[in-house]
Design a protein around this motif. Structure first.
Motif, PDB file in Angstrom:
ATOM      1  N   ALA A 161       0.845  -1.188   0.000  1.00 35.65           N
ATOM      2  CA  ALA A 161       0.000   0.000   0.000  1.00 35.65           C
ATOM      3  C   ALA A 161       0.883   1.242   0.000  1.00 35.65           C
ATOM      4  O   ALA A 161       1.995   1.216   0.523  1.00 35.65           O
ATOM      5  N   PRO A 162       0.392   2.343  -0.578  1.00 35.94           N
ATOM      6  CA  PRO A 162       1.199   3.567  -0.593  1.00 35.94           C
ATOM      7  C   PRO A 162       1.251   4.258   0.759  1.00 35.94           C
ATOM      8  O   PRO A 162       2.124   5.077   1.010  1.00 35.94           O
ATOM      9  N   SER A 163       0.298   3.930   1.645  1.00 34.32           N
ATOM     10  CA  SER A 163       0.226   4.555   2.964  1.00 34.32           C
ATOM     11  C   SER A 163      -0.567   3.641   3.879  1.00 34.32           C
ATOM     12  O   SER A 163      -1.377   2.836   3.420  1.00 34.32           O
ATOM     13  N   ALA A 164      -0.318   3.772   5.181  1.00 28.47           N
ATOM     14  CA  ALA A 164      -1.096   3.020   6.156  1.00 28.47           C
ATOM     15  C   ALA A 164      -2.038   3.942   6.924  1.00 28.47           C
ATOM     16  O   ALA A 164      -2.634   3.528   7.915  1.00 28.47           O
ATOM     17  N   LEU A 194       2.411  -6.860   5.396  1.00 27.14           N
ATOM     18  CA  LEU A 194       2.231  -5.512   4.844  1.00 27.14           C
ATOM     19  C   LEU A 194       3.569  -4.840   4.529  1.00 27.14           C
ATOM     20  O   LEU A 194       4.521  -4.940   5.299  1.00 27.14           O
ATOM     21  N   ARG A 195       3.609  -4.151   3.391  1.00 26.40           N
ATOM     22  CA  ARG A 195       4.716  -3.251   3.046  1.00 26.40           C
ATOM     23  C   ARG A 195       4.116  -1.920   2.619  1.00 26.40           C
ATOM     24  O   ARG A 195       3.072  -1.873   1.977  1.00 26.40           O
ATOM     25  N   ILE A 196       4.797  -0.819   2.952  1.00 23.88           N
ATOM     26  CA  ILE A 196       4.332   0.528   2.631  1.00 23.88           C
ATOM     27  C   ILE A 196       5.332   1.192   1.688  1.00 23.88           C
ATOM     28  O   ILE A 196       6.538   1.194   1.954  1.00 23.88           O
ATOM     29  N   SER A 197       4.847   1.763   0.585  1.00 19.97           N
ATOM     30  CA  SER A 197       5.740   2.402  -0.395  1.00 19.97           C
ATOM     31  C   SER A 197       5.913   3.888  -0.158  1.00 19.97           C
ATOM     32  O   SER A 197       6.808   4.503  -0.726  1.00 19.97           O
ATOM     33  N   ASP A 198       5.036   4.491   0.669  1.00 19.09           N
ATOM     34  CA  ASP A 198       5.093   5.930   0.943  1.00 19.09           C
ATOM     35  C   ASP A 198       5.024   6.744  -0.351  1.00 19.09           C
ATOM     36  O   ASP A 198       5.694   7.765  -0.491  1.00 19.09           O
ATOM     37  N   TYR A 199       4.199   6.280  -1.280  1.00 18.86           N
ATOM     38  CA  TYR A 199       3.989   6.951  -2.571  1.00 18.86           C
ATOM     39  C   TYR A 199       5.294   7.158  -3.339  1.00 18.86           C
ATOM     40  O   TYR A 199       5.473   8.165  -4.016  1.00 18.86           O
ATOM     41  N   ARG A 200       6.168   6.172  -3.260  1.00 18.62           N
ATOM     42  CA  ARG A 200       7.388   6.186  -4.086  1.00 18.62           C
ATOM     43  C   ARG A 200       7.280   5.013  -5.063  1.00 18.62           C
ATOM     44  O   ARG A 200       7.722   3.896  -4.757  1.00 18.62           O
ATOM     45  N   PRO A 201       6.700   5.243  -6.236  1.00 19.65           N
ATOM     46  CA  PRO A 201       6.443   4.131  -7.153  1.00 19.65           C
ATOM     47  C   PRO A 201       7.704   3.436  -7.628  1.00 19.65           C
ATOM     48  O   PRO A 201       7.654   2.261  -8.008  1.00 19.65           O
ATOM     49  N   GLU A 202       8.815   4.132  -7.607  1.00 21.30           N
ATOM     50  CA  GLU A 202      10.073   3.512  -8.028  1.00 21.30           C
ATOM     51  C   GLU A 202      10.510   2.409  -7.061  1.00 21.30           C
ATOM     52  O   GLU A 202      11.386   1.602  -7.388  1.00 21.30           O
ATOM     53  N   GLU A 203       9.921   2.357  -5.868  1.00 20.68           N
ATOM     54  CA  GLU A 203      10.270   1.331  -4.888  1.00 20.68           C
ATOM     55  C   GLU A 203       9.237   0.207  -4.810  1.00 20.68           C
ATOM     56  O   GLU A 203       9.410  -0.744  -4.052  1.00 20.68           O
ATOM     57  N   ASP A 204       8.159   0.328  -5.581  1.00 20.61           N
ATOM     58  CA  ASP A 204       7.094  -0.668  -5.503  1.00 20.61           C
ATOM     59  C   ASP A 204       7.596  -2.080  -5.805  1.00 20.61           C
ATOM     60  O   ASP A 204       7.238  -3.044  -5.115  1.00 20.61           O
ATOM     61  N   ARG A 205       8.403  -2.199  -6.843  1.00 16.62           N
ATOM     62  CA  ARG A 205       8.844  -3.528  -7.256  1.00 16.62           C
ATOM     63  C   ARG A 205       9.702  -4.186  -6.173  1.00 16.62           C
ATOM     64  O   ARG A 205       9.477  -5.357  -5.821  1.00 16.62           O
ATOM     65  N   ALA A 206      10.649  -3.438  -5.618  1.00 13.53           N
ATOM     66  CA  ALA A 206      11.531  -3.997  -4.591  1.00 13.53           C
ATOM     67  C   ALA A 206      10.734  -4.387  -3.347  1.00 13.53           C
ATOM     68  O   ALA A 206      10.995  -5.427  -2.727  1.00 13.53           O
TER      69      ALA A 206
END
Length: 377
Positions: free
Chosen positions: A93-96, A120-132
């Motif tokens: 998710a981009p945020s919790a 759960l993993r949070i990306s903090d709206y950084r799409p470049e980190e979604d894959r990792a």
């Protein structure tokens, strides 16, 4: 030559007969297949009474009538309560907080009901980190993933989206829509129908006697962009013309001057008689706008009927705000149930992919000047 399902099933049965009991999670490595294939094969053989399947493992059948899915009574159908027993599901998710807190809550509740574990993993709206971060979920044992990428606009979707279609496990998109015809368009997805939500809001305001409502909206998230697109669609459905372009809003804490320009633009529209109603995305902006307008002499709802979009904190405003409420919790729940069904379904037929749209509701409060919803036009 490619191995047939029957040959693979025979190898699986030989493994279990030799070992007595094998964890389903280990079968993929032992058979050289994907975790999904191993789980489906185990489920298919258990449903035929050829294996016992209990608590994430398969055993050679006892004489007491094996065949019930894990965690369920004998004879219970696959996909019922307990069908996901032992599963590990991943959620990106981009945020919790704010909007996605409810999505996550719904997913967690559905996973718990199925006997599955949610990571759960949070990306903090950084799409470049979604894959990792998604690969981190797979490394943590996730056998299927729920993914809400941190996209902010179409450019992020184009730059950071294609990898999703190549995941080795089933994936369900959450509150995101793929470009029609793109590789991602074949994925399962569950999302809110924001166009429907906007239509509810505009139809309600017009039914109260207001001329075409204005839209004040951000442009920094897929939800904001869907609300903007929904505004154009709703005007067409209602046979209306926009009185002026959408008023661009920005987070007040990040761009105070930009936010002040949005407030001033709405003030001028009300004072000039151009508009007497507005839809504002999102709740936080709507609350702050009403606070800024009051010292300027524009009162809600006396001078401006206002509806917020999101319904996270709208009810807590000084004048409780009428709001469009996307079904956030249900999005998380339905997506998780879909993923569990895909992971535990039978092996005979690949289920069709699904695009599920859930309809928002309008929660009427004081800010639009109506005590209850008006009848549809």
């Amino acid at each position: 030559m490619r191995e047939s399902a029957a040959e693979r099933h025979a190898r699986l049965l030989d493994l279990v007969r030799e070992r007595g009991t094998v964890r389903v999670a280990e079968l993929a490595g032992l058979l050289g297949v994907s975790p999904v294939t191993a789980r489906r094969d185990a489920e298919a053989l258990a449903s035929r009474g050829l294996l016992d399947r209990v608590h994430g493992q398969v055993s050679w059948p006892r004489a007491t009538g094996p065949g019930a899915p894990a965690g369920a009574p004998a004879g219970a159908p696959a996909g019922g309560p307990g069908a996901g027993e032992g599963l590990v599901l991943g959620l990106l998710a981009p945020s919790a907080t704010y909007y996605f807190a409810e999505v996550i809550r719904g997913a967690h509740e559905a996973a718990a009901r199925a006997g599955a574990r949610l990571v759960l993993r949070i990306s903090d709206y950084r799409p470049e980190e979604d894959r990792a971060r998604t690969e981190g979920l797979l490394a943590a044992g996730a056998e299927g993933v729920l993914v809400a990428p941190g996209w902010r606009g179409p450019e992020d979707r184009a730059a950071y989206g294609d990898w999703l279609a190549g995941l080795p496990v089933p994936a369900v998109l959450l509150e995101r829509r793929a470009e029609p015809g793109s590789p991602l368009d074949g994925l399962d997805r569950v999302s809110s129908d924001h166009a429907h939500g906007v239509l509810l809001a505009l139809r309600h305001l017009i039914g109260l006697g207001h001329a075409t409502p204005l839209l004040v909206a951000r442009g920094d998230s897929p939800t904001a962009l869907a609300v903007r697109a929904g505004y154009t669609e709703a005007l067409a459905v209602l046979g209306l013309e926009a009185p002026r372009p959408v008023i661009d809003s920005v987070p007040a804490e990040a761009d105070p001057e930009g936010f002040e320009r949005a407030v001033r633009a709405l003030y001028e529209a009300v004072r000039s008689g151009l508009a007497s109603a507005a839809l504002v995305h999102n709740d936080v902006d709507a609350i702050e706008i009403t606070q800024r307008l009051a010292p300027l002499g524009v009162r809600v709802p006396q001078d401006l009927a206002l509806i917020a979009y999101d319904d996270e904190v709208a009810a807590l405003a000084d004048t409780p705000l009428t709001a469009v409420a996307p079904p956030k919790r249900q999005v998380g729940r339905h997506a998780t149930e879909l993923l569990v069904e895909r992971l535990t379904g039978g092996a005979d037929e690949e289920p069709a992919s699904r695009h599920v749209s859930l309809l928002p509701r309008l929660r009427v409060r004081a800010s639009c000047g109506a005590a209850r919803p008006v009848p549809p036009l």
